[in-house]
Design an enzyme around this catalytic site. Structure first.
Site, PDB file in Angstrom:
ATOM      1  N   LYS A  65      96.764 -15.217  84.007  1.00  0.00           N
ATOM      2  CA  LYS A  65      97.958 -16.045  84.256  1.00  0.00           C
ATOM      3  C   LYS A  65      99.232 -15.291  83.885  1.00  0.00           C
ATOM      4  O   LYS A  65     100.029 -15.710  83.046  1.00  0.00           O
ATOM      5  CB  LYS A  65      97.879 -17.375  83.499  1.00  0.00           C
ATOM      6  CG  LYS A  65      96.712 -18.251  83.974  1.00  0.00           C
ATOM      7  CD  LYS A  65      96.814 -19.677  83.490  1.00  0.00           C
ATOM      8  CE  LYS A  65      95.634 -20.527  83.914  1.00  0.00           C
ATOM      9  NZ  LYS A  65      94.383 -20.230  83.180  1.00  0.00           N
TER      10      LYS A  65
HETATM   11  O1  S5P Z   1      94.908 -25.638  85.697  1.00  0.00           O
HETATM   12  C1  S5P Z   1      94.023 -24.940  85.235  1.00  0.00           C
HETATM   13  C2  S5P Z   1      93.888 -23.597  85.603  1.00  0.00           C
HETATM   14  C3  S5P Z   1      92.828 -22.857  85.096  1.00  0.00           C
HETATM   15  S1  S5P Z   1      92.600 -21.265  85.693  1.00  0.00           S
HETATM   16  N1  S5P Z   1      93.109 -25.461  84.382  1.00  0.00           N
HETATM   17  C4  S5P Z   1      92.068 -24.736  83.856  1.00  0.00           C
HETATM   18  O2  S5P Z   1      91.257 -25.292  83.096  1.00  0.00           O
HETATM   19  N2  S5P Z   1      91.926 -23.395  84.193  1.00  0.00           N
HETATM   20  C5  S5P Z   1      90.827 -22.561  83.633  1.00  0.00           C
HETATM   21  O3  S5P Z   1      89.575 -23.129  84.035  1.00  0.00           O
HETATM   22  C6  S5P Z   1      90.797 -22.506  82.099  1.00  0.00           C
HETATM   23  O4  S5P Z   1      91.522 -21.383  81.648  1.00  0.00           O
HETATM   24  C7  S5P Z   1      89.313 -22.407  81.793  1.00  0.00           C
HETATM   25  O5  S5P Z   1      88.907 -21.054  81.803  1.00  0.00           O
HETATM   26  C8  S5P Z   1      88.624 -23.108  82.965  1.00  0.00           C
HETATM   27  C9  S5P Z   1      88.161 -24.532  82.715  1.00  0.00           C
HETATM   28  O6  S5P Z   1      87.151 -24.588  81.736  1.00  0.00           O
HETATM   29  P1  S5P Z   1      86.329 -25.935  81.401  1.00  0.00           P
HETATM   30  O7  S5P Z   1      85.464 -25.546  80.253  1.00  0.00           O
HETATM   31  O8  S5P Z   1      87.318 -26.998  81.034  1.00  0.00           O
HETATM   32  O9  S5P Z   1      85.552 -26.276  82.653  1.00  0.00           O
END
Ligand code: S5P
Length: 276
Positions: A93
């Site tokens: 990012k």
């Molecule tokens: O808006 C966003 C963008 C990203 S790239 N929301 C997110 O959660 N992410 C990424 O997606 C975040 O950095 C993490 O690596 C992943 C979500 O992880 P989870 O464990 O919540 O599924």
């Protein structure tokens, strides 16, 4: 319409070489699953890549959270990526001026540009952030995803409800989306897609929509702010081409079985979408 066009047909319309490869790979591997490998040791990262690799199109890292990082980890990751045929995305990012991001991309111990097929970048700094990244990889096949909307509660990128009282908020949101898409269109050679939560932002079939916030079991992660949706919602209503699943897989009792289940469910919804 973009949402009903199969990935393989969209590959012909992508301008960024990594997007072409990605869309072809998704079609041949029948996977629209990206695993978010938010783990903090090299051995965990490699074993997750080994176990989930056969089921994913993209393996997404936050390389700066690995406590025992070494250049060997990158060699190992690249070998697993080749073995299981997936792309590597470093979710850095980037969000600074062009000169600084070009250094963050290609220098330092992580040397991201040397191994990550894809990176994420915020559009907030303006076009220079893309020009800066591009300038660091003149001879490499690389691509980026522009973050336009985030999944977290209270984020500053949602349109909210369109009522008179929120009209100005909505208008500024529309400006951010439009300006971000203009940046995409100005750099088709480098932009592979966008990270967002809503359909209809991506109108160009050659751009890929990546959408995080997917879980079969949870609605949120409490005070940390993540908000989850089902595969059906994320692919059909929110327009995701690729769904990002982190803890739903990494913290499952059996991550292999979880990756298989998410892949199968997400792909089935995609097939329903293109046949509708
Ligand atoms: O808006 C966003 C963008 C990203 S790239 N929301 C997110 O959660 N992410 C990424 O997606 C975040 O950095 C993490 O690596 C992943 C979500 O992880 P989870 O464990 O919540 O599924």
């Amino acid at each position: 319409h973009v949402l009903t066009l199969p990935f393989i047909a969209r590959a012909d319309q992508a301008a960024n070489p990594v997007a072409v490869k990605l869309l072809q790979l998704m079609a041949s591997k029948q996977s629209n699953l990206c695993v978010a490998a938010d783990v903090t040791s090299a051995s965990q990262l490699i074993s997750l890549a080994e176990s989930t690799g056969p089921y994913v199109c993209v393996f997404k890292t936050h390389i700066d959270i690995v406590e025992d990082f070494s250049p060997q980890l990158i060699q190992d990751l690249l070998a697993v990526a080749q073995k299981h045929n997936f792309l590597l995305m470093e979710d850095r990012k980037f969000s600074d001026i062009g000169h600084t991001v070009s250094l963050q991309y290609s220098k330092g111990i992580h040397n991201i540009s040397s191994w990550a097929d894809l990176v994420t970048v915020h559009s907030v700094p303006g076009e220079g952030v893309i020009t800066g990244l591009k300038s660091a990889v003149p001879n490499l096949q690389r691509g980026c995803f522009i973050v336009i909307e985030m999944s977290s509660a209270g984020n500053l990128t949602t349109s909210s409800y369109i009522t008179l009282s929120t009209l100005s908020k909505w208008l500024s949101y529309e400006c951010v989306v439009t300006a971000s898409m203009e940046i995409c269109e100005k750099h088709p050679d480098f932009v592979a897609g966008v990270v967002c939560q809503s359909p209809n932002i991506v109108q160009n079939p050659g751009l890929v929509q990546l959408t995080p916030g997917v879980s079969l079991d949870c609605l949120n992660d409490g005070p940390l702010g993540q908000q989850y949706h089902s595969p059906e919602d994320i692919i059909m209503s929110r327009g995701a081409d690729i769904a990002v699943v982190g803890r739903g897989i990494t913290q499952a009792t059996d991550p292999i079985q979880a990756a298989q289940e998410y892949r199968a469910k997400l792909w089935a919804v995609y097939e329903k979408r293109v046949s509708s």
